[in-house]
Enzyme design. Structure first.
Site, PDB file in Angstrom:
ATOM      1  N   GLY A  19       0.728  -1.292   0.188  1.00  0.00           N
ATOM      2  CA  GLY A  19      -0.044  -0.011  -0.135  1.00  0.00           C
ATOM      3  C   GLY A  19       0.985   1.171  -0.002  1.00  0.00           C
ATOM      4  O   GLY A  19       2.049   1.337   0.303  1.00  0.00           O
TER       5      GLY A  19
ATOM      6  N   CYS B  96       5.740  -0.110   6.839  1.00  0.00           N
ATOM      7  CA  CYS B  96       5.554   1.201   6.445  1.00  0.00           C
ATOM      8  C   CYS B  96       6.715   1.485   5.487  1.00  0.00           C
ATOM      9  O   CYS B  96       7.689   1.581   6.103  1.00  0.00           O
ATOM     10  CB  CYS B  96       4.768   2.265   7.308  1.00  0.00           C
ATOM     11  SG  CYS B  96       4.612   3.698   6.522  1.00  0.00           S
ATOM     12  N   LEU B  97       6.412   1.865   4.108  1.00  0.00           N
ATOM     13  CA  LEU B  97       7.654   2.071   3.288  1.00  0.00           C
ATOM     14  C   LEU B  97       8.063   3.432   3.758  1.00  0.00           C
ATOM     15  O   LEU B  97       9.400   3.678   3.348  1.00  0.00           O
ATOM     16  CB  LEU B  97       7.015   2.000   2.095  1.00  0.00           C
ATOM     17  CG  LEU B  97       6.714   1.015   1.276  1.00  0.00           C
ATOM     18  CD1 LEU B  97       6.002   1.318  -0.226  1.00  0.00           C
ATOM     19  CD2 LEU B  97       7.708  -0.157   1.187  1.00  0.00           C
TER      20      LEU B  97
ATOM     21  N   HIS C 255      -4.391   1.254   7.672  1.00  0.00           N
ATOM     22  CA  HIS C 255      -3.031   1.701   7.526  1.00  0.00           C
ATOM     23  C   HIS C 255      -3.098   3.029   6.580  1.00  0.00           C
ATOM     24  O   HIS C 255      -2.637   4.197   6.920  1.00  0.00           O
ATOM     25  CB  HIS C 255      -1.984   0.753   7.252  1.00  0.00           C
ATOM     26  CG  HIS C 255      -0.676   1.249   7.264  1.00  0.00           C
ATOM     27  ND1 HIS C 255       0.364   0.971   8.177  1.00  0.00           N
ATOM     28  CD2 HIS C 255       0.032   2.032   6.496  1.00  0.00           C
ATOM     29  CE1 HIS C 255       1.405   1.448   7.842  1.00  0.00           C
ATOM     30  NE2 HIS C 255       1.283   2.331   6.657  1.00  0.00           N
ATOM     31  N   GLU C 256      -3.502   2.662   5.110  1.00  0.00           N
ATOM     32  CA  GLU C 256      -3.111   3.775   4.148  1.00  0.00           C
ATOM     33  C   GLU C 256      -4.301   4.914   4.364  1.00  0.00           C
ATOM     34  O   GLU C 256      -3.898   6.018   4.171  1.00  0.00           O
ATOM     35  CB  GLU C 256      -3.467   3.224   3.021  1.00  0.00           C
ATOM     36  CG  GLU C 256      -2.643   2.009   2.442  1.00  0.00           C
ATOM     37  CD  GLU C 256      -1.145   2.436   2.726  1.00  0.00           C
ATOM     38  OE1 GLU C 256      -0.490   3.365   2.605  1.00  0.00           O
ATOM     39  OE2 GLU C 256      -0.110   1.528   3.103  1.00  0.00           O
TER      40      GLU C 256
ATOM     41  N   HIS D  30      -2.843   7.414   6.830  1.00  0.00           N
ATOM     42  CA  HIS D  30      -1.863   8.349   6.263  1.00  0.00           C
ATOM     43  C   HIS D  30      -2.456   9.630   5.775  1.00  0.00           C
ATOM     44  O   HIS D  30      -1.746  10.747   5.571  1.00  0.00           O
ATOM     45  CB  HIS D  30      -1.003   7.605   4.970  1.00  0.00           C
ATOM     46  CG  HIS D  30       0.045   6.858   5.286  1.00  0.00           C
ATOM     47  ND1 HIS D  30       1.184   7.357   5.857  1.00  0.00           N
ATOM     48  CD2 HIS D  30       0.516   5.322   5.099  1.00  0.00           C
ATOM     49  CE1 HIS D  30       2.103   6.423   6.118  1.00  0.00           C
ATOM     50  NE2 HIS D  30       1.639   5.322   5.741  1.00  0.00           N
TER      51      HIS D  30
ATOM     52  N   GLN E 168       2.955   9.997   1.250  1.00  0.00           N
ATOM     53  CA  GLN E 168       4.283   9.140   1.170  1.00  0.00           C
ATOM     54  C   GLN E 168       4.915   9.459  -0.127  1.00  0.00           C
ATOM     55  O   GLN E 168       6.170   9.268  -0.072  1.00  0.00           O
ATOM     56  CB  GLN E 168       4.055   7.681   1.171  1.00  0.00           C
ATOM     57  CG  GLN E 168       3.221   7.121   2.555  1.00  0.00           C
ATOM     58  CD  GLN E 168       3.365   5.624   2.622  1.00  0.00           C
ATOM     59  OE1 GLN E 168       2.191   5.135   2.149  1.00  0.00           O
ATOM     60  NE2 GLN E 168       4.219   5.033   3.127  1.00  0.00           N
TER      61      GLN E 168
HETATM   62 NI    NI Z   1       2.440   3.390   5.606  1.00  0.00          NI
END
Ligand code: NI
Length: 162
Positions: A46, A88-89, A130-131, A134, A51
């Site tokens: 995701g 998380c990236l 999660h997304e 963000h 991000q």
């Molecule tokens: Ni994330």
């Protein structure tokens, strides 16, 4: 298509509340393609607008080979509970234990700005939660039970498994 630079924890852009997308534009079409390319390149499941430095309410998710675009998404129902590892990236090399709903119902617009409803469970439900956070400047570390831990993996082992 092009890879975008992933913003890393500490970058203030990750703590801001995103604005809705009013209409599809060539710029947003390109953004969607780039977000998928960037997510797949980093082996993520995701990726959300902030991000890649874009403060708009958009996220892409692919947990099982089905790509989803969520524009202006909203969770309208949740049920149950799941506790598991999350990463998380924007926080590379780390993971932590997070409890999330095991089921979510989400309403959003797709890449054609058509409304859709998705019912998700398990990993997909976790990714949606999660997304979407963000988009409100919230990172999963807010929810971590205990300490973040380092993620190690052996590239050779990963290749053998494929
Ligand atoms: Ni994330």
């Amino acid at each position: 298509m092009a890879l975008r630079t992933i913003r890393i924890q500490g970058d203030p852009v990750l703590e801001k509340v995103c604005r809705p997308i009013e209409k599809m534009t060539p710029k947003i079409k390109t953004l969607i393609e780039d977000m998928f390319e960037t997510m797949y390149e980093k082996n993520g499941v995701g990726l959300a607008g902030p991000q890649v430095g874009v403060l708009r309410r958009i996220a892409v998710i692919d947990t099982d080979g089905t790509p989803y675009v969520f524009i202006n998404p909203k969770i309208v129902a949740t049920d149950g509970e799941q506790t598991g590892d999350e990463g998380c990236l924007s926080i590379p090399g780390k993971s932590g234990t997070v409890t999330r709903p095991n089921y979510v119902k989400v309403e959003a617009l797709d890449k054609n700005m058509e409304p859709f409803t998705l019912e998700a469970t398990e990993l997909l439900a976790r990714a949606v939660c999660h997304e979407l956070e963000h988009l409100d400047g919230i990172l999963y570390t807010t929810h971590v039970e205990g300490e973040l831990h380092d993620v190690y993996y052996d590239e050779e082992e990963l290749e053998e498994e494929e």
